[in-house]
Design a protein around this motif. Structure first.
Motif, PDB file in Angstrom:
ATOM      1  N   ASP A   1       0.830  -1.215   0.000  1.00 28.78           N
ATOM      2  CA  ASP A   1       0.000   0.000   0.000  1.00 28.78           C
ATOM      3  C   ASP A   1       0.858   1.255   0.000  1.00 28.78           C
ATOM      4  N   ASP A   2       1.913   1.254   0.832  1.00 30.66           N
ATOM      5  CA  ASP A   2       2.792   2.415   0.902  1.00 30.66           C
ATOM      6  C   ASP A   2       3.610   2.562  -0.377  1.00 30.66           C
ATOM      7  N   LYS A   3       3.960   1.439  -0.978  1.00 33.35           N
ATOM      8  CA  LYS A   3       4.712   1.499  -2.234  1.00 33.35           C
ATOM      9  C   LYS A   3       3.890   2.182  -3.331  1.00 33.35           C
ATOM     10  N   LYS A   4       2.612   1.887  -3.371  1.00 34.97           N
ATOM     11  CA  LYS A   4       1.731   2.546  -4.339  1.00 34.97           C
ATOM     12  C   LYS A   4       1.664   4.049  -4.086  1.00 34.97           C
ATOM     13  N   VAL A   5       1.599   4.432  -2.821  1.00 35.88           N
ATOM     14  CA  VAL A   5       1.552   5.856  -2.482  1.00 35.88           C
ATOM     15  C   VAL A   5       2.844   6.553  -2.917  1.00 35.88           C
ATOM     16  N   LEU A   6       3.986   5.918  -2.667  1.00 38.60           N
ATOM     17  CA  LEU A   6       5.263   6.511  -3.053  1.00 38.60           C
ATOM     18  C   LEU A   6       5.358   6.709  -4.564  1.00 38.60           C
ATOM     19  N   LEU A   7       4.890   5.746  -5.320  1.00 33.52           N
ATOM     20  CA  LEU A   7       4.911   5.889  -6.782  1.00 33.52           C
ATOM     21  C   LEU A   7       3.995   7.020  -7.235  1.00 33.52           C
ATOM     22  N   GLN A   8       2.900   7.222  -6.521  1.00 38.19           N
ATOM     23  CA  GLN A   8       2.011   8.337  -6.820  1.00 38.19           C
ATOM     24  C   GLN A   8       2.698   9.666  -6.493  1.00 38.19           C
ATOM     25  N   ILE A   9       3.434   9.703  -5.383  1.00 43.06           N
ATOM     26  CA  ILE A   9       4.191  10.907  -5.017  1.00 43.06           C
ATOM     27  C   ILE A   9       5.207  11.248  -6.099  1.00 43.06           C
ATOM     28  N   LYS A  10       5.859  10.227  -6.621  1.00 39.61           N
ATOM     29  CA  LYS A  10       6.842  10.444  -7.685  1.00 39.61           C
ATOM     30  C   LYS A  10       6.191  11.094  -8.901  1.00 39.61           C
ATOM     31  N   ILE A  11       5.010  10.626  -9.275  1.00 43.21           N
ATOM     32  CA  ILE A  11       4.287  11.209 -10.408  1.00 43.21           C
ATOM     33  C   ILE A  11       3.900  12.653 -10.102  1.00 43.21           C
ATOM     34  N   GLN A  12       3.411  12.899  -8.889  1.00 43.45           N
ATOM     35  CA  GLN A  12       2.982  14.249  -8.507  1.00 43.45           C
ATOM     36  C   GLN A  12       4.138  15.234  -8.465  1.00 43.45           C
ATOM     37  N   LEU A  13       5.362  14.739  -8.286  1.00 45.05           N
ATOM     38  CA  LEU A  13       6.558  15.580  -8.308  1.00 45.05           C
ATOM     39  C   LEU A  13       7.120  15.756  -9.718  1.00 45.05           C
ATOM     40  N   GLY A  14       6.492  15.140 -10.703  1.00 44.57           N
ATOM     41  CA  GLY A  14       6.959  15.271 -12.075  1.00 44.57           C
ATOM     42  C   GLY A  14       8.067  14.318 -12.447  1.00 44.57           C
ATOM     43  N   ASN A  15       8.156  13.180 -11.753  1.00 52.05           N
ATOM     44  CA  ASN A  15       9.175  12.154 -12.035  1.00 52.05           C
ATOM     45  C   ASN A  15      10.590  12.734 -12.056  1.00 52.05           C
ATOM     46  N   PRO A  16      11.025  13.376 -10.977  1.00 47.89           N
ATOM     47  CA  PRO A  16      12.370  13.970 -10.964  1.00 47.89           C
ATOM     48  C   PRO A  16      13.459  12.902 -11.059  1.00 47.89           C
ATOM     49  N   THR A  17      14.596  13.297 -11.627  1.00 48.99           N
ATOM     50  CA  THR A  17      15.689  12.348 -11.825  1.00 48.99           C
ATOM     51  C   THR A  17      16.225  11.812 -10.513  1.00 48.99           C
ATOM     52  N   ASN A  18      16.142  12.602  -9.439  1.00 45.78           N
ATOM     53  CA  ASN A  18      16.630  12.133  -8.133  1.00 45.78           C
ATOM     54  C   ASN A  18      15.917  10.873  -7.672  1.00 45.78           C
ATOM     55  N   LEU A  19      14.696  10.690  -8.141  1.00 50.87           N
ATOM     56  CA  LEU A  19      13.889   9.556  -7.684  1.00 50.87           C
ATOM     57  C   LEU A  19      13.871   8.426  -8.719  1.00 50.87           C
ATOM     58  N   SER A  20      14.900   8.356  -9.545  1.00 53.89           N
ATOM     59  CA  SER A  20      14.984   7.277 -10.535  1.00 53.89           C
ATOM     60  C   SER A  20      15.093   5.912  -9.872  1.00 53.89           C
ATOM     61  N   SER A  21      15.574   5.898  -8.630  1.00 55.84           N
ATOM     62  CA  SER A  21      15.681   4.615  -7.909  1.00 55.84           C
ATOM     63  C   SER A  21      14.318   4.096  -7.458  1.00 55.84           C
ATOM     64  N   TRP A  22      13.286   4.936  -7.539  1.00 55.94           N
ATOM     65  CA  TRP A  22      11.937   4.505  -7.164  1.00 55.94           C
ATOM     66  C   TRP A  22      11.365   3.656  -8.305  1.00 55.94           C
ATOM     67  N   ASP A  23      11.867   2.466  -8.389  1.00 52.53           N
ATOM     68  CA  ASP A  23      11.513   1.512  -9.439  1.00 52.53           C
ATOM     69  C   ASP A  23      10.486   0.529  -8.884  1.00 52.53           C
ATOM     70  N   PRO A  24       9.318   0.423  -9.488  1.00 51.02           N
ATOM     71  CA  PRO A  24       8.275  -0.458  -8.945  1.00 51.02           C
ATOM     72  C   PRO A  24       8.666  -1.926  -8.879  1.00 51.02           C
ATOM     73  N   THR A  25       9.749  -2.307  -9.559  1.00 53.28           N
ATOM     74  CA  THR A  25      10.180  -3.710  -9.532  1.00 53.28           C
ATOM     75  C   THR A  25      11.147  -4.002  -8.391  1.00 53.28           C
ATOM     76  N   THR A  26      11.503  -2.983  -7.616  1.00 56.34           N
ATOM     77  CA  THR A  26      12.474  -3.187  -6.529  1.00 56.34           C
ATOM     78  C   THR A  26      11.827  -2.907  -5.177  1.00 56.34           C
ATOM     79  N   ASP A  27      12.519  -3.326  -4.125  1.00 57.56           N
ATOM     80  CA  ASP A  27      12.054  -3.129  -2.756  1.00 57.56           C
ATOM     81  C   ASP A  27      12.296  -1.679  -2.349  1.00 57.56           C
ATOM     82  N   CYS A  28      11.229  -0.946  -2.024  1.00 56.30           N
ATOM     83  CA  CYS A  28      11.388   0.482  -1.750  1.00 56.30           C
ATOM     84  C   CYS A  28      12.218   0.731  -0.494  1.00 56.30           C
ATOM     85  N   ASN A  29      12.191  -0.190   0.446  1.00 60.40           N
ATOM     86  CA  ASN A  29      12.944   0.010   1.678  1.00 60.40           C
ATOM     87  C   ASN A  29      14.426  -0.241   1.486  1.00 60.40           C
TER      88      ASN A  29
END
Length: 366
Positions: free
Chosen positions: A59-87
């Motif tokens: 559930d939190d992973k989905k929220v984080l991916l939504q945050i990334k979209i709302q921030l305009g997919n900044p390059t700093n957050l390229s590690s926010w890959d839905p195929t990896t463990d967010c923690n």
């Protein structure tokens, strides 16, 4: 955030935080360490949890991916890959492995290169298990602090600093009963100080320096709990008389410099207080400094450019730890106390008073 490269990355970011915060905009030389220290302890916690137990709540992973979209997919957050463990691998994210719920309880969005101005992502308030929210050095972050931030009912430490966030500080912050510190330094916040913060039971301090806040300091600020030790409101447009109720506080650090505040600033003094730094420079304070009692641990006393009168207290010569002192541009008179610890301060520290005399100024007339 547990493998070797990420441990190094977080360590470097913490170094940046604790070294640059003292050198930020407008000569902000003394950031209250009692606010930052708990953040260091909490952040360091995420360097020592074993990596083999890391997971991320879906559930939190989905929220984080939504945050990334709302921030305009900044390059700093390229590690926010839905195929990896967010923690384990996502920049600025930590989860609760102690209770094995793996809920996201740590989010640090510092130095994020936003492609265009965007508001604080509304989805942040859906991370209901956050205890640490740190947003720093993100100038393209605009708009108000959402009132829905009160949904973060487990939040301990809240920092939104060095951004373009504007509007009023929401009164809904007082609904987060777990809050320990708030740092909203160097934004574009306007309006009055929220008068409900004193209802927080374990609150430790606020730093609202470098904004455009207006109006008086609320009378309610004298009702903070005993854990409240930091009041930092410098470089705003605050005005009005200082509340007498503030005399009840036992602050270690107070900075109200560069406002338009009036009245009796002696409320911050007291021989039984643990005060180490008092910075009231560039206001309209008027009180008899000869009647104040000084805390033994006082390290910094900056009262320049006010309307303070009277004779300097003899107790100044007994302060062993005093390393910064300035009472220039006031209405002081009489003999400057003599003592070994005061010899380090030159005439500039005493200049432009009514009739101060004695070393390092000219001798008093007999």
């Amino acid at each position: 955030m547990k493998n070797t490269s990420q441990m190094h990355e977080l360590s470097q970011r913490l170094v940046v935080l604790f070294t640059t915060e003292k050198k930020i905009i407008s000569n902000r030389k003394h950031f209250p360490s009692s606010i930052l220290l708990p953040l260091l302890i909490l952040a360091t916690h995420y360097l020592i949890i074993p990596s083999n137990s890391e997971k991320c709540h879906p559930d939190d992973k989905k929220v984080l991916l939504q945050i990334k979209i709302q921030l305009g997919n900044p390059t700093n957050l390229s590690s926010w890959d839905p195929t990896t463990d967010c923690n384990r691998t996502w920049y600025g994210v930590g989860c609760d492995t102690d209770t094995q719920t793996y809920r996201v309880n740590y989010l640090s969005l510092d130095f994020v290169n936003l492609p265009q101005p965007v508001p604080i992502p509304p989805s942040i308030t859906d991370l209901h298990f956050l205890t640490f929210l740190f947003i720093y050095r993100t100038p393209n972050l605009v708009g108000p602090i959402p009132t829905s931030i009160s949904k973060l009912t487990k939040l301990l430490y809240l920092t939104i600093s060095n951004t373009s966030v504007n509007g009023n500080i929401p009164n809904t912050l007082s609904q987060i009963k777990t809050l320990l510190t708030i740092d909203f330094t160097n934004n574009k916040l306007t309006g009055p100080l929220p008068d409900t913060l004193s209802s927080l039971p374990n609150f430790g301090g606020i730093s609202f320096d470098g904004n455009q806040l207006t109006g008086p300091i609320p009378e309610s600020y004298g009702s903070f709990s005993n854990s409240f030790t930091v009041l930092s409101l410098s470089r705003n447009q605050l005005s009005g008389k200082i509340p007498a109720s503030l005399a009840k506080l036992n602050l270690t650090y107070v900075n109200l410099s560069q406002n338009m505040l009036e009245g009796d600033g002696s409320v911050f003094f007291g021989s039984k207080k643990q005060t180490t730094e008092i910075v009231l420079a560039k206001n309209l304070f008027a009180f008899d400094i000869g009647k104040v009692e000084l805390a033994n641990d006082l390290k910094q006393l900056d009262l320049k450019r006010n309307k303070i009168y009277g004779t300097l207290p003899e107790g100044l010569s007994e302060l062993k730890f005093l390393h910064y002192f300035n009472v220039s541009y006031n209405n002081l008179c009489g003999q400057i106390p003599q003592g070994t610890n005061l010899r380090r301060f030159d005439e500039y520290c005493y200049a432009h008073n009514k009739c101060l005399c004695g070393s390092p100024l000219p001798a008093c007339k007999t």
